[in-house]
Design a protein around this motif. Structure first.
Motif, PDB file in Angstrom:
ATOM      1  N   ASP A   1      24.848 147.274   1.039  1.00  0.00           N
ATOM      2  CA  ASP A   1      23.500 147.704   1.683  1.00  0.00           C
ATOM      3  C   ASP A   1      22.419 146.904   0.996  1.00  0.00           C
ATOM      4  O   ASP A   1      22.268 146.735   0.050  1.00  0.00           O
ATOM      5  CB  ASP A   1      23.754 149.160   1.795  1.00  0.00           C
ATOM      6  N   GLU A   2      21.490 146.839   1.911  1.00  0.00           N
ATOM      7  CA  GLU A   2      20.330 146.353   1.544  1.00  0.00           C
ATOM      8  C   GLU A   2      18.954 147.392   1.922  1.00  0.00           C
ATOM      9  O   GLU A   2      18.633 147.595   2.851  1.00  0.00           O
ATOM     10  CB  GLU A   2      19.945 145.078   2.189  1.00  0.00           C
ATOM     11  N   PRO A   3      18.896 148.506   1.173  1.00  0.00           N
ATOM     12  CA  PRO A   3      18.053 149.520   1.564  1.00  0.00           C
ATOM     13  C   PRO A   3      16.530 149.152   1.683  1.00  0.00           C
ATOM     14  O   PRO A   3      15.852 149.786   2.466  1.00  0.00           O
ATOM     15  CB  PRO A   3      18.238 150.608   0.357  1.00  0.00           C
ATOM     16  N   THR A   4      15.951 148.224   0.864  1.00  0.00           N
ATOM     17  CA  THR A   4      14.845 147.544   0.908  1.00  0.00           C
ATOM     18  C   THR A   4      15.142 145.978   0.766  1.00  0.00           C
ATOM     19  O   THR A   4      16.111 145.652   0.408  1.00  0.00           O
ATOM     20  CB  THR A   4      13.852 147.957   0.002  1.00  0.00           C
ATOM     21  N   PRO A   5      14.322 145.412   1.589  1.00  0.00           N
ATOM     22  CA  PRO A   5      14.310 143.950   1.688  1.00  0.00           C
ATOM     23  C   PRO A   5      14.437 143.339  -0.079  1.00  0.00           C
ATOM     24  O   PRO A   5      13.505 143.495  -0.814  1.00  0.00           O
ATOM     25  CB  PRO A   5      13.094 143.362   2.371  1.00  0.00           C
ATOM     26  N   GLY A   6      15.561 142.421  -0.002  1.00  0.00           N
ATOM     27  CA  GLY A   6      15.770 141.932  -1.563  1.00  0.00           C
ATOM     28  C   GLY A   6      16.422 142.704  -2.503  1.00  0.00           C
ATOM     29  O   GLY A   6      16.649 142.215  -3.629  1.00  0.00           O
ATOM     30  N   ARG A   7      16.622 143.941  -2.077  1.00  0.00           N
ATOM     31  CA  ARG A   7      17.242 144.907  -3.135  1.00  0.00           C
ATOM     32  C   ARG A   7      18.668 145.399  -2.403  1.00  0.00           C
ATOM     33  O   ARG A   7      18.730 145.730  -1.356  1.00  0.00           O
ATOM     34  CB  ARG A   7      16.449 146.072  -3.271  1.00  0.00           C
ATOM     35  N   PHE A   8      19.683 145.435  -3.225  1.00  0.00           N
ATOM     36  CA  PHE A   8      21.054 145.484  -2.690  1.00  0.00           C
ATOM     37  C   PHE A   8      21.817 146.631  -3.639  1.00  0.00           C
ATOM     38  O   PHE A   8      21.306 146.680  -4.660  1.00  0.00           O
ATOM     39  CB  PHE A   8      21.909 144.258  -2.761  1.00  0.00           C
ATOM     40  N   THR A   9      22.704 147.315  -3.019  1.00  0.00           N
ATOM     41  CA  THR A   9      23.500 148.417  -3.306  1.00  0.00           C
ATOM     42  C   THR A   9      24.798 148.125  -2.931  1.00  0.00           C
ATOM     43  O   THR A   9      25.017 147.757  -1.785  1.00  0.00           O
ATOM     44  CB  THR A   9      23.040 149.567  -3.340  1.00  0.00           C
ATOM     45  N   LEU A  10      25.962 148.779  -3.560  1.00  0.00           N
ATOM     46  CA  LEU A  10      27.229 148.722  -3.039  1.00  0.00           C
ATOM     47  C   LEU A  10      27.318 149.625  -1.886  1.00  0.00           C
ATOM     48  O   LEU A  10      26.422 150.826  -1.815  1.00  0.00           O
ATOM     49  CB  LEU A  10      28.199 149.277  -4.131  1.00  0.00           C
ATOM     50  N   ALA A  11      27.989 149.383  -0.681  1.00  0.00           N
ATOM     51  CA  ALA A  11      27.919 150.244   0.420  1.00  0.00           C
ATOM     52  C   ALA A  11      28.936 151.525   0.407  1.00  0.00           C
ATOM     53  O   ALA A  11      29.695 151.494  -0.680  1.00  0.00           O
ATOM     54  CB  ALA A  11      28.555 149.307   1.472  1.00  0.00           C
ATOM     55  N   ALA A  12      28.530 152.395   0.965  1.00  0.00           N
ATOM     56  CA  ALA A  12      29.294 153.612   0.777  1.00  0.00           C
ATOM     57  C   ALA A  12      30.826 153.414   1.051  1.00  0.00           C
ATOM     58  O   ALA A  12      31.706 154.259   0.457  1.00  0.00           O
ATOM     59  CB  ALA A  12      28.962 154.775   1.821  1.00  0.00           C
ATOM     60  N   GLY A  13      31.314 152.568   2.110  1.00  0.00           N
ATOM     61  CA  GLY A  13      32.748 152.636   2.171  1.00  0.00           C
ATOM     62  C   GLY A  13      33.431 151.988   1.112  1.00  0.00           C
ATOM     63  O   GLY A  13      34.347 152.492   0.619  1.00  0.00           O
ATOM     64  N   PRO A  14      33.122 150.647   0.574  1.00  0.00           N
ATOM     65  CA  PRO A  14      33.763 149.970  -0.485  1.00  0.00           C
ATOM     66  C   PRO A  14      33.580 150.826  -1.882  1.00  0.00           C
ATOM     67  O   PRO A  14      34.492 150.703  -2.585  1.00  0.00           O
ATOM     68  CB  PRO A  14      33.194 148.761  -0.470  1.00  0.00           C
ATOM     69  N   ALA A  15      32.374 151.649  -2.095  1.00  0.00           N
ATOM     70  CA  ALA A  15      32.369 152.371  -3.167  1.00  0.00           C
ATOM     71  C   ALA A  15      33.350 153.580  -3.088  1.00  0.00           C
ATOM     72  O   ALA A  15      33.213 154.404  -4.355  1.00  0.00           O
ATOM     73  CB  ALA A  15      30.684 152.760  -3.313  1.00  0.00           C
ATOM     74  N   GLY A  16      33.579 153.960  -1.878  1.00  0.00           N
ATOM     75  CA  GLY A  16      34.296 155.204  -1.799  1.00  0.00           C
ATOM     76  C   GLY A  16      35.678 155.107  -2.276  1.00  0.00           C
ATOM     77  O   GLY A  16      36.633 156.009  -1.965  1.00  0.00           O
ATOM     78  N   GLY A  17      36.163 153.886  -2.809  1.00  0.00           N
ATOM     79  CA  GLY A  17      37.562 153.749  -3.376  1.00  0.00           C
ATOM     80  C   GLY A  17      38.628 153.041  -2.942  1.00  0.00           C
ATOM     81  O   GLY A  17      39.766 153.074  -2.833  1.00  0.00           O
ATOM     82  N   SER A  18      38.034 152.051  -1.828  1.00  0.00           N
ATOM     83  CA  SER A  18      39.034 151.094  -1.705  1.00  0.00           C
ATOM     84  C   SER A  18      39.502 150.103  -2.319  1.00  0.00           C
ATOM     85  O   SER A  18      38.620 149.785  -3.389  1.00  0.00           O
ATOM     86  CB  SER A  18      38.481 150.526  -0.229  1.00  0.00           C
TER      87      SER A  18
END
Length: 183
Positions: A166-183
């Motif tokens: 995910d890109e919550p703010t421009p230029g800053r990224f985090t792991l998306a909820a789906g992949p972080a949920g254990g796949s």
């Protein structure tokens, strides 16, 4: 001595020839652009169709009999086990990033994308869930030069477009909820 009018005519002729050359180049580039856009749209449609096929029911499921149903190879007994949807194989280097869905694990991604997602996962568990491309580049051990940062940025944008990040703010990224949920 040459006349002023004659010199002006020579320069006008040279300028006109240059304009004609540039028009030919522009026409060739526009034709190549049209071909490239057509190819791009065809690949986009192909990817969408494959996504529809992969997300829809498979023939042979839900009571449908697929071709060769009930036949056996001769040496193996026939079983009535339902056909399972095969999980995607591990991706090769340079492969396309698939759209994330619950059946996919990070193994479906090329190694450099796996490293980026592993970095995001590690940093999130260490209390830093959102990272810039410069920070990701540094954690990956790459030289913090513009080319490396832009390479990471393009990969992060692709991962975000496909649902892996995910890109919550421009230029800053985090792991998306789906992949972080254990796949």
């Amino acid at each position: 001595m040459a006349s002023v009018v004659g010199l002006l005519e020579e320069r006008e002729l040279a300028a006109r020839e240059r304009v004609e050359e540039l028009r030919e180049v522009a026409d060739r580039v526009l034709a190549e652009l049209a071909e490239a856009e057509t190819a791009w749209h065809e690949w986009l449609i192909a990817r969408q169709r494959v996504g529809e096929v992969l997300s829809g029911p498979r023939p042979g499921q839900a009571g449908e009999a697929g071709p060769g149903a009930g036949e056996s190879s001769g040496s193996e007994p026939a079983t009535n086990a339902p056909a399972e949807v095969p999980l995607p194989r591990a991706a090769r280097s340079g492969s396309i990033v698939p759209v994330w869905r619950p059946a996919l694990s990070m193994d479906a991604l090329a190694p450099h994308y796996q490293r980026i997602l592993a970095t995001l996962t590690e940093q999130a568990s260490g209390g830093k869930p959102v990272m810039s491309c410069q920070e990701i580049t540094a954690v990956l051990g790459l030289e913090p030069v513009p080319a490396s940062v832009e390479g990471v940025r393009s990969k992060m944008k692709r991962l975000a477009d496909r649902g892996w990040a995910d890109e919550p703010t421009p230029g800053r990224f985090t792991l998306a909820a789906g992949p972080a949920g254990g796949s």
